[in-house]
Write an enzyme that holds these catalytic residues in place. Structure first.
Site, short mmCIF file in Angstrom:
data_model
loop_
_atom_site.label_atom_id
_atom_site.label_comp_id
_atom_site.label_asym_id
_atom_site.label_seq_id
_atom_site.Cartn_x
_atom_site.Cartn_y
_atom_site.Cartn_z
N VAL A 16 0.88 -1.23 0.18
CA VAL A 16 0.35 0.33 0.11
C VAL A 16 0.68 1.80 0.22
CG1 VAL A 16 -1.40 1.48 1.54
CG2 VAL A 16 -1.79 -0.80 0.67
N ALA A 121 -4.15 5.17 6.94
CA ALA A 121 -4.75 3.73 5.51
C ALA A 121 -4.27 2.33 6.10
CB ALA A 121 -3.85 4.11 4.39
N VAL A 125 -8.93 0.40 9.39
CA VAL A 125 -8.87 2.44 9.17
C VAL A 125 -9.76 2.93 10.34
CG1 VAL A 125 -9.99 2.43 7.67
CG2 VAL A 125 -8.65 3.39 7.78
N HIS A 178 -15.34 0.50 6.83
CA HIS A 178 -14.65 -0.22 5.81
C HIS A 178 -14.24 -1.32 6.21
CE1 HIS A 178 -11.89 -0.60 2.39
NE2 HIS A 178 -11.15 -0.39 3.66
#
Length: 316
Positions: A16, A121, A125, A178
């Site tokens: 990421v 991130a 999260v 999320h």
């Protein structure tokens, strides 16, 4: 953010963090990128590799490695350090390790004199965003999580295949965690300005194949579909991070679904959850309160309950 040189630090150079750096450089979003990783050799190699592509990009981004002590003059710090869950299905599985990683990290960053914006991130999260807010002591507008920005993008892609249209002509949001309790606010999804629910009512035969519950499920599970096949998701979220950074540094006032510390919005306080917000040079300028219908409000409450339970399990 007094400097004219736009500086971003990325902490955690796994898939990421590296994809984020690649997106930032190729889109010429900032002037300098500081890379930090517990594996200094990996950070150095990534910086070197990324710098070798500079000849093919229309503007130069200075990229280098360093330590937490060099974070004092950064505009944005992107937090990508963390572990992947052992199996698909629950991002909360890595909560304990996320707490252990960020506890010392945030302390050292703040001791450097950092006074910019944190962009989290790392999973889970929403909880990490809240954690960083508490650990840093920064105002809530300067601690942001990527939240449901990537889930919203996935929803638009799916809808564009059914209708079919350019996904950028779809407006709407995935809200909440999320994670598994996220939901689509269908009452606020529009296609070229026209409510999707109106389109489906007026063209029942043409769009009879569209099952909104199934679309929500596919949106929620899209990340796991990628994870089970290749072990991580990183290109999409890398671009999402870059888009958030660009909106902040350019003072764009762009509205995105990000993880935000609520202070009365939607009837909640002391919790971080994915909702649409206006992003500016100050971070989160304003949280948009959508007029959710009764079903959506129940879903929002359920999602906040999942996040709240995780937050209360931490020694904050």
């Amino acid at each position: 953010m007094g400097s004219n040189v736009r500086k971003i630090a990325i902490i955690g150079l796994g898939q990421v963090g590296s994809s984020c750096a690649y997106s930032l450089i190729n889109q010429s979003i900032c002037d300098e990128i500081l890379l930090i990783d517990r594996n200094a050799e990996r950070a150095y190699a990534q910086a070197l590799d990324l710098s070798h592509g500079m000849d093919f990009i229309h503007s130069r981004t200075k990229i280098y490695t360093g330590t937490y002590e060099q974070c004092g003059d950064m505009d944005i710090i992107v937090l990508c350090a963390g572990a992947n869950p052992a199996k698909a299905g629950d991002r909360m599985e890595v909560l304990d390790s996320a707490y252990a990683i960020h506890k010392d990290m945030i302390k050292r960053i703040m001791e450097s004199g950092f006074n910019g914006i944190f962009l989290a991130a790392s999973n889970p999260v929403d909880v990490v965003t809240y954690m960083v807010w508490k650990m840093s002591g920064l105002p809530r507008n300067r601690v942001i999580g990527t939240g449901t920005s990537i889930d919203t993008a996935r929803l638009k892609i799916l809808l564009s295949e059914y209708l079919p249209i350019d996904p950028r002509s779809v407006q709407g949001y995935v809200l909440g965690e999320h994670g598994e309790s996220q939901f689509t606010a269908w009452s606020h999804v529009t296609i070229g300005g026209k409510p999707l629910l109106d389109i489906l009512r007026q063209h029942k035969e043409r769009f009879a194949h569209m099952d909104l519950d199934e679309l929500s499920r596919r949106t929620r599970d899209a990340g796991w579909e990628i994870f089970t096949r290749k072990g991580s998701t990183h290109f999409g979220i890398g671009n999402a991070i870059a888009a958030i950074c660009r909106s902040i540094l350019n003072d764009d006032h762009k509205i995105m679904a990000v993880s935000t510390i609520l202070d009365g919005e939607y009837g909640y306080r002391e919790i971080s959850v994915g909702v649409p917000a206006i992003l500016t040079r100050h971070g989160i300028e304003e949280v948009l309160e959508l007029n959710l219908n009764s079903r959506e409000m129940i879903q929002f409450d359920q999602s906040c309950g999942v996040i709240r339970k995780a937050i209360e399990s931490l020694p904050l």
